[in-house]
Write an enzyme that holds these catalytic residues in place. Sequence first.
Site, short mmCIF file in Angstrom:
data_model
loop_
_atom_site.label_atom_id
_atom_site.label_comp_id
_atom_site.label_asym_id
_atom_site.label_seq_id
_atom_site.Cartn_x
_atom_site.Cartn_y
_atom_site.Cartn_z
N GLY A 178 0.83 -1.20 0.00
CA GLY A 178 0.00 0.00 0.00
C GLY A 178 0.87 1.25 0.00
N GLU A 208 10.44 2.30 0.34
CA GLU A 208 10.13 2.87 -0.99
C GLU A 208 10.39 4.37 -0.99
OE1 GLU A 208 6.45 1.17 -3.16
OE2 GLU A 208 6.25 0.50 -1.09
N ASP A 289 6.59 -6.37 -9.93
CA ASP A 289 5.71 -5.59 -9.06
C ASP A 289 4.29 -5.53 -9.65
OD1 ASP A 289 5.17 -4.21 -6.75
OD2 ASP A 289 6.03 -2.31 -7.38
#
Length: 351
Positions: A178, A208, A289
Amino acid sequence: MEQNLAEFCRILPKLELHAHLNGSLSNQTIKELHKTSGKPSTEDNDHWKSWEKITNQIEGHSLEECFQLFNITQSLTSHPAAVFKATQDVIQEFANDGVIYLELRSTPREVPGVMSKLEYIKTIAEAILNSSCQGILVKLIVSLDRRQGKQVAEENLDLVLNVRHQYPDIIVGTDLSGDPNKGNIDDYLPVLERARSLGLKLAVHCAEIPNQEEVMKILQLKPERLGHATCIHPEFGGSETLWIKLLQWEIPVEICLTSNVRCKTVPSYAAHHLERVIASKHPMTLATDDKGVFNTTLSQEYRIAAECFSLSKEDLYDLSLASVEYAFCTELEKMKMKDMFSHWKKRYLSL
Ligand code: IMP
Ligand code: ZN
């Protein structure tokens, strides 16, 4: 038998360990789901137009825009038949690209009056179980979404535990994913610990974006694998301490080159943290991904890695083979894959 690099990367047996179901839908699947959706067409057409426009933007989008894209595919996988088809299409497409082992991950989703979270998860597991696709072994990781809060995460884990005994060979792990700008890691550490104590493997999206305090907490959890691991090295918004811990604890990282470039969390392929990971001989695997959203394939990721970081065909083979160790499957399944690799090597890579 000499092949060009792209063809070599396609036929190379590969393991995809980081693929989100709704980010992996191809344009073909989206078109077919759209056609059969039978929903008010204006809304769907708007979704479709923005989808095509945005996924074709080679220069990429902001992280926020990327996250909006998931709503578009999720609006199409909004009933069990669509979830079933989406899962089987994605499996077939990975198999066509030379993937022999796939770990699909997805966040439990409900559509009131149409599909419960339990049905959603069971439908994916059934689609895996009943896939007629040959030569690919598929597992399911259930994602916890860091935007949904700890109560939903706990409920979703309960759901996984309820359904897992029906699919013991398929449901293997939990992921935390998320929007990395949202949510507090402290809310999710206990639920991840509980998942692990009950026998689920952990793959956690990590670093990230720069957030040294959070990254340290995730590293200390010592998940079986980390997703991205972008901002850990000091030159990428991390710190010397974090980088040393990552190396010391040897937590394998799932490297998603195109995803990172397209979400602009790294400036370019050449300036990707994969260079540091390779230089440190740190365990890692290449992954897509979201192959649909980012318009890529796993073989393309291998080719890009080879071209940007001067990897030979033997390096690519070794890299792919090493991924077997990081897979959430049984030792017997690993042994069979290794066997298959050595046969392949004799045929295509005998030096
Ligand atoms: P789904 O879980 O199958 O619906 O796949 C889409 C979801 O995966 C998104 O809504 C995000 O929660 C998650 N996701 C996909 N890519 C990323 C990523 O790069 N970082 C974090 N979460 C992601
Ligand atoms: Zn991801």
